[in-house]
Design an enzyme around this catalytic site. Structure first.
Site, PDB file in Angstrom:
ATOM      1  CD  GLU A 131      13.271  40.555   5.449  1.00 58.78           C
ATOM      2  OE1 GLU A 131      13.078  39.725   4.542  1.00 58.78           O
ATOM      3  OE2 GLU A 131      12.804  41.708   5.415  1.00 58.78           O
ATOM      4  CG  ASP A 200       4.298  42.457  10.169  1.00 58.68           C
ATOM      5  OD1 ASP A 200       5.506  42.425   9.869  1.00 58.68           O
ATOM      6  OD2 ASP A 200       3.523  43.361   9.802  1.00 58.68           O
TER       7      ASP A 200
END
Length: 484
Positions: A131, A200
């Site tokens: 996040e 990621d």
């Protein structure tokens, strides 16, 4: 966020019915810092603050000092490893959904359900790192800009739409937005695969640099993917807003091909506070107490001390303070360290406080503060014990010596001033509380009330006037940005 609150659902339906120009979603900007063309960092922060106001007003933000401090501690460690200079704020949403979400400007929300579901601290850190990467790469801001939205006209609507799209809005929230232009915003804010891939990759780098276990990322994603196959239409919210594919899991594993595995132990903070999250999200505390008792009797737990803490905290939440105290004594024995732990000492003081043993509570909080001076919860506990004992002067002195002021201390200060009949100072402290929450209009109203109180001297009025001018400038700046 499931948006079960009827008031928030109604607000969502009303606020989202605003004009939005729909653009070509297939022409997203290239990845990278240079793709940010429309929104400035200040504008990003403004959008995030607008969304935060709606979250606070919804009542779904969890006001728990220990969990909030913990999640910010993890967040600061990750942000430092990431190398970002964005001022991040991490907060807790009371919801059993397995999810987290990011807002423009450095706001990251973590659901209690996510904390409760993770099996190791590094799994929680992996989701938070992901996040954080969405924020540092300005993914939301770039999508907002790419849709040619008019963000300063639809600011409140946009904040709610972000929550609905990335907080895991359930069917009620979607239905409230359907048929309005807000529904289009929700669909347009879904993360693209390219953004998820970038989050990621950078999140993995952040995990490595911060000392958490990077293998936790593919492990957690894999477990969520398995849950998706088993649950099908009731998949975890994290998968709905951050679609996990076998390709993403494989790519995460490939990035670790040359990284030697090293076990990273979970902190005591994580073990205790995961149980705290489980209890705080419970809608049936008596059933939660019984579940803890059953699993303890059957020895179905990963950590005995943490499980006992969960039971003690649940017992305290249902008002069974005597048994909570006895269970807590067992936790201390299992922990086995002479300096104890701030989470345990805060619970001990809180139990004594609810038993109206104010002197005992005060002693527990003060002794623990000497060992754990960084714990804000212990400071709040000391102030609360003094206030409940009506030792108001000492409580105000404790606030003054607490160091950095925050919203929680200003709110406590306001209540003490109200109890002692100091109306002007009460409204000034309440104004500062609202200012911390970015509720500048409400803050101005409080200072204006303080200004009208009788008996103020020249210096007090001068201070109020100066603060009013500062707040009015902030409101004017916000209006100017919205007009751009």
């Amino acid at each position: 966020m499931t948006l079960r609150n009827g008031v928030l659902v109604a607000a969502l339906a009303g606020l989202l019915a605003l004009p939005v120009v729909r653009a070509d979603t297939g022409n997203l900007p290239n990845l990278g810092e240079d793709s940010r063309q429309g929104l400035t960092p200040t504008q990003e922060r403004l959008i995030g603050e607008a969304a935060m106001l709606e979250i606070r007003r919804s009542g779904d933000m969890l006001d728990d000092a220990e969990l909030t401090d913990y999640i910010n501690q993890i967040g600061r460690r990750l942000v430092e490893a990431n190398g970002s200079n964005i001022p991040f704020t991490f907060f807790i949403v009371r919801d059993g959904s397995i999810n987290a979400f990011a807002l423009p400007g450095g706001f990251v929300g973590v659901f209690t359900g996510l904390i409760a579901t993770t099996q190791h601290e590094s799994e929680l850190a992996a989701v938070m790192a992901h996040e954080i990467s969405h924020v540092t790469q300005h993914h939301l801001a770039r999508m907002i800009d790419s849709q040619r939205m008019t963000p300063w006209i639809t600011l409140a609507a946009l904040g709610l739409a972000i929550l609905a799209a990335h907080g895991g809005a359930g069917d009620i929230g979607v239905a409230a937005a359907a048929g309005t232009s807000g529904y289009l915003i929700q669909r347009q804010l879904d993360f693209t695969y390219a953004y998820e891939q970038e989050a990621d990759r950078i999140g993995m780098q952040t995990l490595l640099a911060s000392g958490f276990d990077p293998y936790a990322m593919p492990t957690f994603f894999g477990r969520m993917q398995k849950a998706n196959r088993l649950l099908e239409f009731s998949a975890p919210e994290f998968l709905r807003t951050h679609p996990v594919t076998y390709r993403r899991i494989a790519e995460a594993e490939d990035r670790l091909a040359d990284v030697r595995y090293k076990q990273v132990l979970d902190s005591a903070d994580y073990l205790y506070l995961r149980e705290r999250a489980i209890v705080l999200q419970s809608d049936d505390l008596k059933a939660t107490v019984q579940r803890y008792r059953s699993t303890l009797a059957e020895k179905r737990y990963l950590n005995l001390g943490a499980h006992l803490y969960g039971l003690a905290f649940a017992q305290a939440r249902v008002g069974d303070y005597d048994n909570a105290w006895q269970t807590l004594l067992r936790v201390r024995e299992v922990y086995g360290k002479p300096e104890s732990h701030p989470v345990l000492e805060y619970l001990a003081g809180s139990i004594r406080l609810e038993q109206q043993k104010y002197d005992d509570a005060l002693t527990l909080f003060r002794d623990a503060e000497r060992h754990f001076p960084a714990s804000r919860a212990l400071i709040y506990g000391e102030v609360d014990a003094l206030t409940r004992a009506r030792r108001y002067d000492e409580a105000l002195a404790a606030i003054q010596t607490a160091g950095v002021m925050d919203a929680a201390l200003y709110q406590r200060q306001a209540k003490i001033y109200e109890a002692t009949g100091q109306a002007q100072r009460q409204h000034m402290a309440q104004g500062e509380y609202y200012a911390f929450q970015h509720e500048y209009t409400a803050a101005i109203e409080q200072f204006q009330i303080a200004q009208r109180q009788p008996g103020a001297d020249f210096y007090q009025l001068s201070g109020i006037d100066a603060r009013l001018k500062e707040l009015q400038v902030l409101v004017a700046d916000r209006k100017e940005l919205r007009a751009q």
